[in-house]
Every structure is written in structure tokens, then in C-alpha cells.
Design an enzyme around this catalytic site. Structure first.
Site, short mmCIF file in Angstrom:
data_model
loop_
_atom_site.label_atom_id
_atom_site.label_comp_id
_atom_site.label_asym_id
_atom_site.label_seq_id
_atom_site.Cartn_x
_atom_site.Cartn_y
_atom_site.Cartn_z
N GLY A 312 0.83 -1.34 -0.08
CA GLY A 312 -0.22 -0.23 0.02
C GLY A 312 0.66 1.19 0.15
O GLY A 312 0.60 2.01 -0.54
N ASP A 313 1.98 1.11 0.65
CA ASP A 313 2.97 2.52 0.79
C ASP A 313 3.55 2.47 -0.58
O ASP A 313 3.66 3.81 -1.08
CB ASP A 313 4.01 2.17 1.82
CG ASP A 313 3.32 1.76 3.01
OD1 ASP A 313 2.39 2.23 3.43
OD2 ASP A 313 4.08 1.17 4.02
#
Ligand code: 26A
Length: 358
Positions: A312-313
Site C-alpha cells: 500500500g505504501d
């Protein structure tokens, strides 16, 4: 003519993206379902450690295959954005201790060319995150330590505020809402007053659940919300939204139309959903219209997936770098999906070297 040259060189010198978050060292290790159960942990989650979790940090030091990796969600995104953007584009703020963990973080950030302006705590250790990998899942248990002591006043130091003023884009890890909502508001106000781009990641379900008030207070500044489906669901439930908590489009519409300080920019909400399509909703406050789009992900064959810690990052890195480059939302989503696919083929929240180009 002279004036033009001077402006140009100042612009060249400034870092376009400022990121703020909790710098952590990830202690990443494979565990089985039994181990997660022993500590009452969900297979996919991110939480703050409480007393009962503390033995985990001792235990995993003795597990084979332990990896020490630079982590901290917004720091991962900042490294990833710098991986994509030209040199000297990204600067990251957070708080660390004076120890080998902080040295490890600096070493990783240097490798990517990420500039850090850490607030350094003399007597508190650098924060750490037990990244417990179980197949395609990851359970993150964080002891914030020094990261919990970041103070908004650090941004006021003249050299730091110059960096803030020089930037055009701001990226905030929602996890930082547990630390310094004041620092987030300071950057949010600056962005809104100067019509700059302000992005916030919801980071984890517990932020929407237990840090609802600081989250709600920061949203009026936010131009881009980035979150995943479980964070969207947590938001819908904690805010008693009258929608199906699994309906990401309906939730995104609710968030997109919340009041906004900077009315010159529309708000866009971006919800990722693992291997399911990424959804974006943009609200036009004048016409009261929503623009809704869906983008298929770049799904990898399972044998290419190493671990999803930091996926997600990495998505957020590709996305925010796209905005910095002046790309459209749809181009930025595609760059986000490309970056996520790269990162999940590496151990931990990392990118491949030699560098790959989008
Ligand atoms: C406040 N908490 C719980 C956290 C985090 C966090 N980063 C900041 N604050 N809990 C886990 N992480 C980071 O999330 C990354 C994966 O998305 C981990 O360090 C990991 O690198």
C-alpha cells in the site's frame, strides 16, 4: 531576465514533496497462524503494541530468517516517491533515537536519495515494527518509541520551514494522527492557504476507529485521500455512514464531499482493494457531481509475490509521485499500481536496484 533566472534556480533547489510520518525499523519474520493467535493478532492488520505484545520483539530476534528493514509507512512512501522522481525531490520528517536502528534507516534512505530531517530524541529508542508475515498476509505490531515524540515545533525550525515552503505537495501518513495532529494541521493549513496539494493516507482501520476526532479534523485540508478497503470499511462504521460498509464507491463519495478548506481543488478519494480494482471518486463541489473510475491492478503470478508488506505504501509512492510530475489521477493510479507490483516482488517495503523505470 535576471529575476527569471533567480526564480528558476530557487525552484530547482527545492524539494517538491514533503512527507511526514513515524520512522520505524521493521523486524520482519515469517510466522504461522498459531503464533498470531497466541498474541490475538489478525492476519492482516496494523496496530500499536500494548503490554501483552512486548515479548514478540524479544522472541522474533531469535527466529531464523529475521530481516531488519527500513519501514514506517510514510517513510516507505517517501523512499518510493524519491525512487521514481528526479534527485532531490522528497524530504521526510519524523522522530528517531540516537541508535543503530536510526543509522539503519538513514542508510536505506541514503540509498534511495531520500532527504530526512529527523527530530532526534536523546534518551528514547528508535521505533520498531514487528512485521509478522504469514503467506500473503502481514500483521504489523508497532512500538512507536521515539516516533511518538515528534513535535510540530520541529517544522518551525527555520531550515525546516524553508523546506516546507519550498514544496508543492505534502504527504501525511494517517498513522501520524496518533502522534502529532498539530503538525498535520500546520502542513494542512499551509497547503490550503497556498493552493498546494495535500494527501493523507488512512493507514489502518484503527485510525478511523480510535483516532476519529483527529482524522475528522484533518480531512478539511485533504485533497487526496488514499486508503484500502478495510480502512474504508472502518471509516464507514465509525462514522455511522448510511451505506453498505463493503461498498467502497459509496464510502468514497461520502468522504469526497466532506467540507474542504481549499475550495480551489476538488477532493479525490482513492481506495485500493488488494487484487481487486482501485476505485477513485472525485467530487465537484460546484456541480455536486461525482466522477467515479475503476482501474484493474497489475496482478502478478503468485510465485512472483515475495511479501505484501509495504504494498500500500508503494502504491501511494507511485500515486503521489505521479501528482508531483503533473500526471492525471488515472495516470498516477497506474504508476501506483506499477510501484506496488515492483515492491511486492522484494522482501519488505523496498524497491529493486538497479532502478527500474516506469
Ligand atoms: C502507528 N503505527 C501503528 C504505525 C505503523 C507503521 N508506520 C507508522 N505508524 N505500523 C506499521 N507501520 C509500517 O507500515 C509499513 C507497511 O505498510 C511498518 O513499519 C511497515 O513498513
Amino acid at each position: 531576465m535576471l529575476r527569471k533566472t533567480v526564480t528558476h534556480s530557487i525552484r530547482k533547489m527545492s524539494y517538491k514533496l514533503v512527507a511526514l510520518g513515524n520512522p520505524l525499523l521493521d523486524l520482519q519474520v515469517n510466522v504461522d497462524a498459531e503464533y498470531l493467535k497466541k498474541y490475538d493478532l489478525k492476519e492482516n492488520d496494523a496496530i500499536l503494541a500494548d503490554e501483552k505484545h512486548l515479548p514478540i520483539y524479544e522472541e522474533i530476534l531469535n527466529k531464523s530468517g529475521l530481516n531488519l528493514l527500513a519501514g514506517g509507512a510514510a517513510q516507505n512512501t517517501a523512499r518510493g516517491a524519491q525512487y521514481i522522481l528526479p534527485a532531490n525531490s522528497v524530504v521526510y520528517f519524523g522522530s528517531v533515537g540516537k541508535d543503530v536502528y536510526a543509522e539503519k534507516l538513514t542508510e536505506a534512505n541514503n540509498k534511495y536519495g531520500l532527504r530526512t530531517e529527523y527530530q532526534i530524541q536523546d534518551d528514547i529508542a528508535t521505533g520498531k515494527c514487528a512485521a509478522l508475515i504469514n503467506g500473503p498476509h502481514r500483521s504489523l505490531v508497532t512500538d512507536l518509541a521515539a516516533a511518538n515524540h515528534f513535535k510540530a515545533s520541529h517544522l518551525d525550525l527555520p531550515e525546516n520551514w524553508k523546506l516546507v515552503e519550498g514544496a508543492s505537495h505534502y504527504y501525511i501518513g494517517g498513522f501520524h494522527l496518533t502522534v502529532s495532529p498539530e503538525a498535520i494541521a500546520k502542513l494542512g493549513k499551509h497547503a490550503a492557504e497556498n493552493n498546494k496539494v495535500f494527501a493523507l493516507n488512512f493507514s489502518a482501520p484503527f485510525i478511523a476507529e480510535f483516532f476519529k476526532d483527529p482524522l475528522d479534523a484533518s480531512l478539511p485540508y485533504v485533497d487526496y485521500v488514499i486508503a484500502n478497503e478495510s480502512e474504508a470499511e472502518a471509516y464507514a462504521k465509525s462514522h455511522n455512514l448510511d451505506v453498505d460498509p463493503k461498498d467502497v464507491v459509496a464510502i468514497a463519495k461520502e468522504v469526497a464531499k466532506l467540507p474542504k478548506v481549499n475550495t480551489k481543488r476538488a477532493r479525490t478519494v482513492v481506495f485500493t482493494q488488494g487484487t481487486q480494482p482501485t476505485v477513485t471518486v472525485t467530487y465537484n463541489a460546484e456541480t455536486k457531481d461525482f466522477e467515479v473510475n475503476e482501474y484493474k491492478v497489475r496482478e502478478l503470478p503468485t510465485d512472483k509475490v515475495v511479501d505484501t508488506n509495504g504494498a500500500g505504501d508503494a502504491f501511494a509512492a507511485g500515486f503521489i509521485a505521479g501528482l508531483v510530475e503533473g500526471k492525471t489521477v488515472s495516470q498516477s493510479v497506474d504508476q501506483g499500481q506499477w510501484a506496488a507490483a515492483l515492491s511486492i516482488q522484494e522482501v519488505g517495503p523496498s524497491f529493486p536496484f538497479p532502478k527500474q523505470a516506469y
